[in-house]
Design a protein around this motif. Structure first.
Motif, PDB file in Angstrom:
ATOM      1  N   ASP A   2       0.843  -1.182   0.000  1.00  0.00           N
ATOM      2  CA  ASP A   2       0.000   0.000   0.000  1.00  0.00           C
ATOM      3  C   ASP A   2       0.883   1.239   0.000  1.00  0.00           C
ATOM      4  OD1 ASP A   2      -2.235  -1.592   0.107  1.00  0.00           O
ATOM      5  OD2 ASP A   2      -2.546  -1.344   2.262  1.00  0.00           O
ATOM      6  N   VAL A   3       0.556   2.188  -0.872  1.00  0.00           N
ATOM      7  CA  VAL A   3       1.255   3.474  -0.899  1.00  0.00           C
ATOM      8  C   VAL A   3       0.270   4.530  -0.416  1.00  0.00           C
ATOM      9  CG1 VAL A   3       2.601   5.090  -2.272  1.00  0.00           C
ATOM     10  CG2 VAL A   3       2.542   2.664  -2.913  1.00  0.00           C
ATOM     11  N   VAL A   4       0.589   5.157   0.703  1.00  0.00           N
ATOM     12  CA  VAL A   4      -0.304   6.138   1.312  1.00  0.00           C
ATOM     13  C   VAL A   4       0.296   7.525   1.095  1.00  0.00           C
ATOM     14  CG1 VAL A   4      -1.483   6.857   3.416  1.00  0.00           C
ATOM     15  CG2 VAL A   4      -0.966   4.433   3.044  1.00  0.00           C
ATOM     16  N   THR A   5      -0.456   8.398   0.417  1.00  0.00           N
ATOM     17  CA  THR A   5       0.022   9.748   0.136  1.00  0.00           C
ATOM     18  C   THR A   5      -0.944  10.783   0.703  1.00  0.00           C
ATOM     19  OG1 THR A   5      -1.148   9.826  -1.987  1.00  0.00           O
ATOM     20  CG2 THR A   5       1.119   9.010  -2.007  1.00  0.00           C
ATOM     21  N   THR A   6      -0.447  11.998   0.851  1.00  0.00           N
ATOM     22  CA  THR A   6      -1.323  13.091   1.267  1.00  0.00           C
ATOM     23  C   THR A   6      -2.167  13.522   0.079  1.00  0.00           C
ATOM     24  OG1 THR A   6       0.411  14.686   0.753  1.00  0.00           O
ATOM     25  CG2 THR A   6       0.286  13.905   3.026  1.00  0.00           C
ATOM     26  N   GLN A   7      -3.119  14.411   0.340  1.00  0.00           N
ATOM     27  CA  GLN A   7      -4.067  14.802  -0.691  1.00  0.00           C
ATOM     28  C   GLN A   7      -3.408  15.497  -1.873  1.00  0.00           C
ATOM     29  OE1 GLN A   7      -7.219  17.199   0.926  1.00  0.00           O
ATOM     30  NE2 GLN A   7      -8.788  15.921   0.004  1.00  0.00           N
ATOM     31  N   SER A   8      -2.270  16.138  -1.641  1.00  0.00           N
ATOM     32  CA  SER A   8      -1.613  16.901  -2.699  1.00  0.00           C
ATOM     33  C   SER A   8      -0.688  16.046  -3.560  1.00  0.00           C
ATOM     34  CB  SER A   8      -0.809  18.050  -2.081  1.00  0.00           C
ATOM     35  OG  SER A   8       0.134  17.544  -1.147  1.00  0.00           O
ATOM     36  N   ALA A   9      -0.595  14.763  -3.282  1.00  0.00           N
ATOM     37  CA  ALA A   9       0.267  13.866  -4.056  1.00  0.00           C
ATOM     38  C   ALA A   9      -0.518  12.640  -4.478  1.00  0.00           C
ATOM     39  CB  ALA A   9       1.490  13.460  -3.238  1.00  0.00           C
ATOM     40  N   MET A  10      -0.114  12.031  -5.600  1.00  0.00           N
ATOM     41  CA  MET A  10      -0.796  10.828  -6.064  1.00  0.00           C
ATOM     42  C   MET A  10       0.173   9.938  -6.841  1.00  0.00           C
ATOM     43  SD  MET A  10      -3.070  12.308  -9.260  1.00  0.00           S
ATOM     44  CE  MET A  10      -3.650  10.664  -9.679  1.00  0.00           C
ATOM     45  N   VAL A  11      -0.048   8.638  -6.735  1.00  0.00           N
ATOM     46  CA  VAL A  11       0.755   7.679  -7.489  1.00  0.00           C
ATOM     47  C   VAL A  11       0.285   7.692  -8.938  1.00  0.00           C
ATOM     48  CG1 VAL A  11       1.391   5.255  -7.744  1.00  0.00           C
ATOM     49  CG2 VAL A  11       1.083   6.215  -5.463  1.00  0.00           C
ATOM     50  N   ILE A  12       1.221   7.855  -9.860  1.00  0.00           N
ATOM     51  CA  ILE A  12       0.851   7.902 -11.276  1.00  0.00           C
ATOM     52  C   ILE A  12       1.299   6.661 -12.042  1.00  0.00           C
ATOM     53  CG2 ILE A  12       0.779  10.417 -11.377  1.00  0.00           C
ATOM     54  CD1 ILE A  12       3.549  10.356 -12.663  1.00  0.00           C
ATOM     55  N   SER A  13       2.250   5.898 -11.486  1.00  0.00           N
ATOM     56  CA  SER A  13       2.663   4.663 -12.162  1.00  0.00           C
ATOM     57  C   SER A  13       3.503   3.812 -11.225  1.00  0.00           C
ATOM     58  CB  SER A  13       3.463   4.955 -13.439  1.00  0.00           C
ATOM     59  OG  SER A  13       4.706   5.548 -13.132  1.00  0.00           O
ATOM     60  N   GLU A  14       3.586   2.534 -11.533  1.00  0.00           N
ATOM     61  CA  GLU A  14       4.439   1.603 -10.815  1.00  0.00           C
ATOM     62  C   GLU A  14       4.898   0.529 -11.788  1.00  0.00           C
ATOM     63  OE1 GLU A  14       0.351   0.744 -10.900  1.00  0.00           O
ATOM     64  OE2 GLU A  14       1.080   1.981  -9.253  1.00  0.00           O
ATOM     65  N   GLN A  15       6.100   0.034 -11.581  1.00  0.00           N
ATOM     66  CA  GLN A  15       6.610  -1.009 -12.463  1.00  0.00           C
ATOM     67  C   GLN A  15       7.698  -1.810 -11.756  1.00  0.00           C
ATOM     68  OE1 GLN A  15       8.500   2.053 -15.263  1.00  0.00           O
ATOM     69  NE2 GLN A  15       9.953   0.363 -15.424  1.00  0.00           N
ATOM     70  N   LEU A  16       7.827  -3.054 -12.171  1.00  0.00           N
ATOM     71  CA  LEU A  16       8.911  -3.886 -11.680  1.00  0.00           C
ATOM     72  C   LEU A  16      10.185  -3.532 -12.425  1.00  0.00           C
ATOM     73  CD1 LEU A  16       7.047  -7.285 -11.514  1.00  0.00           C
ATOM     74  CD2 LEU A  16       8.141  -6.189  -9.566  1.00  0.00           C
ATOM     75  N   VAL A  17      11.299  -3.595 -11.739  1.00  0.00           N
ATOM     76  CA  VAL A  17      12.588  -3.309 -12.353  1.00  0.00           C
ATOM     77  C   VAL A  17      13.040  -4.531 -13.158  1.00  0.00           C
ATOM     78  CG1 VAL A  17      14.990  -2.670 -11.928  1.00  0.00           C
ATOM     79  CG2 VAL A  17      13.167  -1.778 -10.448  1.00  0.00           C
ATOM     80  N   ASN A  18      13.396  -4.326 -14.416  1.00  0.00           N
ATOM     81  CA  ASN A  18      13.910  -5.408 -15.282  1.00  0.00           C
ATOM     82  C   ASN A  18      12.984  -6.619 -15.323  1.00  0.00           C
ATOM     83  OD1 ASN A  18      16.259  -3.885 -15.775  1.00  0.00           O
ATOM     84  ND2 ASN A  18      17.206  -4.677 -13.900  1.00  0.00           N
ATOM     85  N   ASN A  19      11.675  -6.371 -15.388  1.00  0.00           N
ATOM     86  CA  ASN A  19      10.718  -7.467 -15.443  1.00  0.00           C
ATOM     87  C   ASN A  19       9.508  -6.994 -16.244  1.00  0.00           C
ATOM     88  OD1 ASN A  19       8.484  -9.365 -14.551  1.00  0.00           O
ATOM     89  ND2 ASN A  19      10.207 -10.233 -13.419  1.00  0.00           N
ATOM     90  N   THR A  20       9.006  -7.846 -17.127  1.00  0.00           N
ATOM     91  CA  THR A  20       7.900  -7.445 -18.002  1.00  0.00           C
ATOM     92  C   THR A  20       6.532  -7.642 -17.370  1.00  0.00           C
ATOM     93  OG1 THR A  20       7.880  -9.654 -19.012  1.00  0.00           O
ATOM     94  CG2 THR A  20       9.228  -7.968 -20.083  1.00  0.00           C
ATOM     95  N   THR A  21       6.480  -8.205 -16.165  1.00  0.00           N
ATOM     96  CA  THR A  21       5.193  -8.423 -15.509  1.00  0.00           C
ATOM     97  C   THR A  21       4.487  -7.095 -15.268  1.00  0.00           C
ATOM     98  OG1 THR A  21       6.032 -10.393 -14.394  1.00  0.00           O
ATOM     99  CG2 THR A  21       4.048  -9.400 -13.484  1.00  0.00           C
ATOM    100  N   GLY A  80      -7.830   6.717   0.284  1.00  0.00           N
ATOM    101  CA  GLY A  80      -6.671   7.398  -0.281  1.00  0.00           C
ATOM    102  C   GLY A  80      -5.451   6.519  -0.446  1.00  0.00           C
ATOM    103  N   THR A  81      -5.570   5.265  -0.083  1.00  0.00           N
ATOM    104  CA  THR A  81      -4.448   4.328  -0.221  1.00  0.00           C
ATOM    105  C   THR A  81      -4.401   3.770  -1.641  1.00  0.00           C
ATOM    106  OG1 THR A  81      -4.545   3.709   2.103  1.00  0.00           O
ATOM    107  CG2 THR A  81      -3.465   2.169   0.623  1.00  0.00           C
ATOM    108  N   HIS A  82      -3.216   3.727  -2.207  1.00  0.00           N
ATOM    109  CA  HIS A  82      -2.995   3.143  -3.527  1.00  0.00           C
ATOM    110  C   HIS A  82      -2.425   1.745  -3.316  1.00  0.00           C
ATOM    111  CE1 HIS A  82      -2.198   3.348  -7.882  1.00  0.00           C
ATOM    112  NE2 HIS A  82      -1.073   2.711  -7.633  1.00  0.00           N
TER     113      HIS A  82
END
Length: 262
Positions: free
Chosen positions: A142-161, A171-173
């Motif tokens: 879970d990524v928890v941010t304040t109201q003024s911030a938001m998660v826009i993307s996530e990805q695995l490093v060196n992995n196509t999954t 508000g939890t991503h």
């Protein structure tokens, strides 16, 4: 007459056994179809991402969702349901070895560290690294941010999954991923990009291995990494081996703090 009565009694006993089997919950059978299939895996993932999970540990529904029988519902249950759906035991062993579920002790432990770096345009990249050389097949956080911030993307490093995610009502991503193959988690594993300013917390991090065991994750100190340009005055600048440098690009120690020189 005795033969007829005996047959009727046998038929009745068989019917009662069949009815009992049809009403007995099956771990991993979240849809209640009577068997564990790919539909159960899909629904389990969807419900974890949406937070739509049973909360009463004594309920039949909780029993179905808790595919690995460890008393909690996480990505490890997704792995257990996947194992069951292909005809294995929940822990991935062959059923000829006897019915087996979850080993109650934690499989291994992992240390997690997080670094942040400015990517420009108000975007901060958080790099989640894992240490301990463990092998994982899935992760959840879970990524928890304040109201003024938001998660826009996530990805695995060196992995196509492709990682799946969802914004919960509080508000939890929430991020969840089942990997195409086992990944040895040693070093950078996941990038999470956040736009806007404010606090960012990573909570409820759960890893699983092929045996559907939960892996304990311990947070190390989150290291803030700021980006500065080479045009700025650089004093007391050292590389990661402690050698004094001047104008070197990349990750360095500047005035006692980690920064990225561009």
């Amino acid at each position: 007459m005795d033969a007829i009565i005996t047959k009727l009694q046998a038929d009745l006993a068989a019917q009662r056994e069949q009815e009992a089997q049809s009403t007995t919950p099956i771990r991993g059978d979240v849809t209640g179809s009577g068997e564990v299939t790919a539909d159960d895996v899909t629904k389990l993932i969807d419900d974890i991402l949406s937070g739509n999970l049973p909360t009463d540990p004594n309920s039949t529904e909780f029993f179905r969702y808790d595919a690995n029988a460890d008393g909690i519902i996480t990505v490890a249950d997704v792995q257990a349901a996947m194992n069951l759906a292909v005809g294995q035991n929940a822990d991935g062993s062959d059923k000829t070895d006897g019915v087996r579920l979850y080993e109650t002790e934690v499989a291994k432990e992992a240390l997690m560290s997080i670094q942040s770096a400015s990517m420009g345009n108000g975007i901060t990249r958080y790099t989640i690294s894992l240490h301990g050389g463990i092998s994982i097949t899935g992760l959840q956080m879970d990524v928890v941010t304040t109201q003024s911030a938001m998660v826009i993307s996530e990805q695995l490093v060196n992995n196509t999954t492709i990682l799946r995610s969802n914004n919960l009502r509080n508000g939890t991503h929430r991020i969840l991923g089942m990997l195409n193959s086992e990944l040895t988690a040693e070093g950078e594993v996941v990038y999470v990009d956040v736009q806007g300013e404010g606090s960012v917390r990573f909570e409820n991090v759960v890893l699983t291995n092929a045996q559907a065991q939960s892996i304990a994750v311990y947070d190390s100190e989150i290291t803030g990494i700021k980006a500065i340009t080479n045009g700025q005055t650089i004093e007391n600048c050292y590389d990661l081996n402690g050698r004094k440098v001047n104008g070197q690009k990349g990750l360095v120690i500047l005035n006692g703090k980690k920064v990225v020189l561009k």
